[in-house]
Write a protein that holds these residues in place. Structure first.
Motif, short mmCIF file in Angstrom:
data_model
loop_
_atom_site.label_atom_id
_atom_site.label_comp_id
_atom_site.label_asym_id
_atom_site.label_seq_id
_atom_site.Cartn_x
_atom_site.Cartn_y
_atom_site.Cartn_z
N LEU A 172 48.27 47.12 34.82
CA LEU A 172 49.00 45.87 34.64
C LEU A 172 49.45 45.31 36.00
CD1 LEU A 172 51.12 46.78 31.49
CD2 LEU A 172 48.81 45.82 31.63
N SER A 173 48.52 45.32 36.97
CA SER A 173 48.79 44.72 38.27
C SER A 173 47.49 44.12 38.78
CB SER A 173 49.30 45.77 39.25
OG SER A 173 48.33 46.77 39.46
N ALA A 174 47.63 43.22 39.76
CA ALA A 174 46.48 42.43 40.21
C ALA A 174 45.24 43.29 40.46
CB ALA A 174 46.85 41.65 41.47
N ASN A 175 45.38 44.36 41.22
CA ASN A 175 44.20 45.19 41.48
C ASN A 175 44.30 46.58 40.88
OD1 ASN A 175 46.16 45.95 43.16
ND2 ASN A 175 45.13 45.38 45.07
N ARG A 176 45.04 46.69 39.82
CA ARG A 176 45.15 47.91 39.02
C ARG A 176 45.63 49.11 39.83
NH1 ARG A 176 42.21 46.82 34.15
NH2 ARG A 176 40.92 44.95 34.39
N GLU A 229 55.01 41.71 43.91
CA GLU A 229 55.03 42.97 43.19
C GLU A 229 53.68 43.17 42.49
OE1 GLU A 229 58.80 42.95 41.05
OE2 GLU A 229 59.82 43.65 42.86
N GLN A 230 53.66 43.22 41.15
CA GLN A 230 52.40 43.53 40.49
C GLN A 230 51.39 42.37 40.53
OE1 GLN A 230 55.25 45.52 37.98
NE2 GLN A 230 53.58 46.61 36.98
N ALA A 231 51.88 41.19 40.85
CA ALA A 231 51.06 40.05 41.29
C ALA A 231 49.96 39.59 40.34
CB ALA A 231 50.45 40.36 42.67
N MET A 232 50.20 39.64 39.02
CA MET A 232 49.20 39.10 38.10
C MET A 232 49.39 37.59 38.03
SD MET A 232 49.08 42.24 35.47
CE MET A 232 47.71 41.54 34.75
N ALA A 233 48.28 36.91 37.72
CA ALA A 233 48.28 35.45 37.85
C ALA A 233 49.23 34.75 36.88
CB ALA A 233 46.88 34.91 37.70
N ASN A 234 49.23 35.17 35.63
CA ASN A 234 50.03 34.50 34.61
C ASN A 234 50.17 35.39 33.37
OD1 ASN A 234 47.66 34.16 32.98
ND2 ASN A 234 47.05 32.57 34.43
N PRO A 235 51.04 35.01 32.44
CA PRO A 235 51.27 35.86 31.26
C PRO A 235 49.99 36.12 30.46
CG PRO A 235 52.91 34.10 31.35
CD PRO A 235 51.91 33.81 32.42
N GLU A 236 49.03 35.20 30.54
CA GLU A 236 47.81 35.39 29.77
C GLU A 236 46.99 36.58 30.30
OE1 GLU A 236 45.69 31.80 29.16
OE2 GLU A 236 44.19 32.79 27.89
N VAL A 237 46.87 36.67 31.63
CA VAL A 237 46.15 37.80 32.23
C VAL A 237 46.84 39.11 31.82
CG1 VAL A 237 45.34 38.84 34.37
CG2 VAL A 237 45.54 36.35 34.20
N LEU A 238 48.16 39.10 31.87
CA LEU A 238 48.92 40.29 31.46
C LEU A 238 48.63 40.64 30.01
CD1 LEU A 238 51.18 42.42 31.82
CD2 LEU A 238 52.82 40.62 31.26
N CYS A 239 48.66 39.62 29.17
CA CYS A 239 48.41 39.81 27.74
C CYS A 239 47.03 40.43 27.50
CB CYS A 239 48.53 38.46 27.03
SG CYS A 239 48.34 38.54 25.24
N VAL A 240 46.03 39.90 28.22
CA VAL A 240 44.65 40.40 28.05
C VAL A 240 44.56 41.86 28.48
CG1 VAL A 240 42.28 40.15 28.86
CG2 VAL A 240 43.60 38.12 28.19
N ARG A 241 45.22 42.20 29.58
CA ARG A 241 45.18 43.60 30.04
C ARG A 241 45.84 44.53 29.02
NH1 ARG A 241 44.88 44.02 36.06
NH2 ARG A 241 43.20 42.55 36.51
N VAL A 242 46.94 44.08 28.42
CA VAL A 242 47.60 44.90 27.40
C VAL A 242 46.67 45.05 26.19
CG1 VAL A 242 49.55 45.01 25.77
CG2 VAL A 242 49.95 44.35 28.15
N LYS A 243 45.97 43.97 25.86
CA LYS A 243 45.03 44.00 24.74
C LYS A 243 43.89 44.99 24.99
CE LYS A 243 43.19 40.80 21.37
NZ LYS A 243 44.20 41.04 20.32
N GLN A 244 43.50 45.10 26.27
CA GLN A 244 42.41 46.03 26.62
C GLN A 244 42.89 47.48 26.69
OE1 GLN A 244 41.44 44.34 30.40
NE2 GLN A 244 39.93 42.89 29.59
N ALA A 245 44.19 47.69 26.71
CA ALA A 245 44.72 49.04 26.92
C ALA A 245 44.52 49.91 25.68
CB ALA A 245 46.20 48.97 27.28
#
Ligand code: HEC
Ligand code: HEC
Length: 457
Positions: free
Chosen positions: A51-55, A149-165
């Motif tokens: 859950l960060s820009a470059n994992r 900090e964790q530097a993700m672009a927006n809540p959607e990118v975060l959401c997608v990463r959580v969905k992939q988890a």
């Protein structure tokens, strides 16, 4: 009616419709924050480096359990004390405070009776809690998207990463079917992520109250002794004290520290606690409160804000960050709460008295470290590298402010004025209470009793 009115009406109607469907489909299943499922989910999110820009970075990178949920890296702590974000050469500007024992901080507010600001999250209170009604959940949303900090672009990118988890299934189990929908409800999902992390941060795993002090507290309570009343007391041959005199801590009499013997703390620890608590000595507890919190144990903070006059930390990498992040360069000053209130649009008469003030941190786990040679940093900028140093600073600061009286120096500061550099911000400094030099060691001994894992509940 112009076209914006139509848009507004349609928006309003859709949100009502959404709200209704959401209520029918999931509201009945909204879990309580204490639910074991939500705590487990929050923990998985807290430790997930994906859950960060470059994992490469999770919350735990800067808030590790082994050091009491603050920064774990000795080398970083010994220097700038500020942690690099997920992307290289990007640093924040403050030391990570502990993420534990923070769940009882109220929404940031002005307290008329106390005449001060209380609550919120961060050293400057800027995660106020006003949006979600919960500063901890609101704070937990921040780091994922913070470019430093964790530097993700927006809540959607975060959401997608959580969905992939791997824990995406658990997410829907906890929050209901459709609760992890990154196309239709990013904002709702973002909120649920924050609330899940907060549930973990409030769990007994993160807040075990299992220190030597807590065991002492239990035993004292069982014996009918009120720990919040412990003080230096009178002389009277109880031994262990520094002798009588206004600045000693002999420990005799009602609620003198000697009357708390045989409950698990050593004489040095008891004396340190007495000096810490006694309004006529160091009076640390006037800010690092000994009053029991909602769980029945003290949190060692009143969630208020003060300026102690801590010097700048010249090794802070933020000073050399590009202008985009730090337009003031070497002249940058951290104004804490006042700086935040100013940026939030408050009037000068509101923010000026708060310039230079930082949130009173809990002292729980302040000494917790995996080995004695692990360096920890103290203060909002990590200027201090040991408990001895910061507690000595309190002793020194109070002496300087009181014209060096009482310290056995007869009003002569003896060249001690320059022992520390000037305060980072010299406005609104809090007057501190004096206590004798030998008590520094006892206070440190007491602070070391606040580390969790001393016993199992
Ligand atoms: C790059 C390091 C870093 C990462 C990653 C990080 N934090 Fe922090 N955290 C900090 C710093 C620095 C502060 C203080 C910032 C300030 O006051 O301006 C902080 C403050 C906090 C606080 C406020 C505590 C208080 O009492 O005010 C909490 C809670 C917290 N972080 C939890 C988290 C959570 C949850 C995550 C993951 C979603 C996270 N942090 C990720 C560095 C980090
Ligand atoms: C007037 C309120 C106040 C009093 C009294 C006070 N403190 Fe603090 N304490 C604070 C604040 C505010 C900070 C954070 C200041 C900063 O970082 O600029 C702090 C920070 C600390 C820290 C660093 C914690 C960390 O995680 O970085 C320690 C340790 C500490 N105090 C111990 C003590 C002791 C011991 C005493 C008594 C000798 C004491 N304090 C008295 C308000 C107070």
């Amino acid at each position: 009616m112009n076209k914006w009115m139509y848009v507004l009406i349609i928006l309003a109607l859709t949100s009502v419709a959404l709200l209704l469907t959401w209520q029918v489909s999931t509201l009945a299943e909204v879990p309580t924050p204490e639910s074991p499922g939500m705590v487990a989910l929050g923990k998985l999110i807290f430790f997930d480096e994906n859950l960060s820009a470059n994992r490469t970075q999770s919350c735990a990178t800067c808030h590790a359990a082994g050091v009491g949920f603050t920064g774990p890296d000795s080398i970083t702590n010994a220097g700038g004390a500020v942690y690099q974000g997920a992307l290289p050469h990007r640093f924040g500007n403050r030391k990570p405070p502990t993420a534990a024992y923070a769940g009882d901080s109220p929404v940031l507010h002005w307290d008329e009776a106390e005449g001060g600001w209380f609550g919120g999250m961060f050293w400057d209170g800027r995660a106020t809690g006003a949006v979600l009604g919960d500063p901890l959940a609101e704070q937990a949303q921040g780091p994922f998207l913070n470019p430093l900090e964790q530097a993700m672009a927006n809540p959607e990118v975060l959401c997608v990463r959580v969905k992939q988890a791997e824990y995406a299934g658990l997410f829907e189990e906890v929050w209901g079917a459709g609760s992890l929908d990154c196309a239709k409800d990013v904002i709702g999902t973002y909120e649920r992520i924050g609330r899940s992390v907060a549930a973990y941060e409030r769990s007994s795993e993160v807040n075990p109250f299992s220190s030597k002090f807590d065991l002492f507290w239990d035993r004292a309570t069982a014996a009918g002794k009120d720990v919040t009343k412990i003080k230096c007391g009178m002389g009277g041959g109880m031994g262990g004290g520094m002798g009588g005199g206004a600045m000693g801590c002999p420990g005799g009499g009602t609620n003198g520290w000697a009357s708390y013997r045989n409950l698990g703390l050593t004489d040095a620890e008891l004396q340190g606690l007495a000096v810490f608590n006694d309004p006529n000595r160091a009076d640390c507890a006037s800010c690092h409160s000994l009053q029991p919190g909602p769980a029945g144990y003290p949190l060692f903070t009143d969630f208020g804000y003060d300026n102690l006059g801590i010097p700048k930390n010249p090794a802070n990498p933020f000073y050399t960050m590009p202008k985009k992040w730090n337009p003031d360069g070497q002249n940058w000053l951290d104004y804490g709460l006042g700086g935040f209130l100013k940026s939030a649009g408050y009037a000068p008469e509101v923010y000026e008295p708060e310039l230079g003030k930082f949130k009173v941190p809990t002292l729980r786990n302040v000494d917790l470290r995996p080995s004695p040679d692990t360096v920890k940093a103290y203060g909002h900028n990590g200027y201090f590298k040991s408990l001895d140093e910061i507690v000595f600073f309190y002793h020194w600061r109070a002496m300087m402010d009181n014209g060096c009286m009482g310290g056995g120096m007869g009003g002569n500061c003896g060249g001690m004025q320059d022992m520390f550099p000037p305060p980072e911000v010299d406005q609104n400094r809090t007057p501190l209470a004096m206590f004798p030099r030998p008590q520094v060691d006892n206070i440190v001994a007491f602070l070391k009793t606040l580390s969790d894992g001393y016993f199992q509940r």
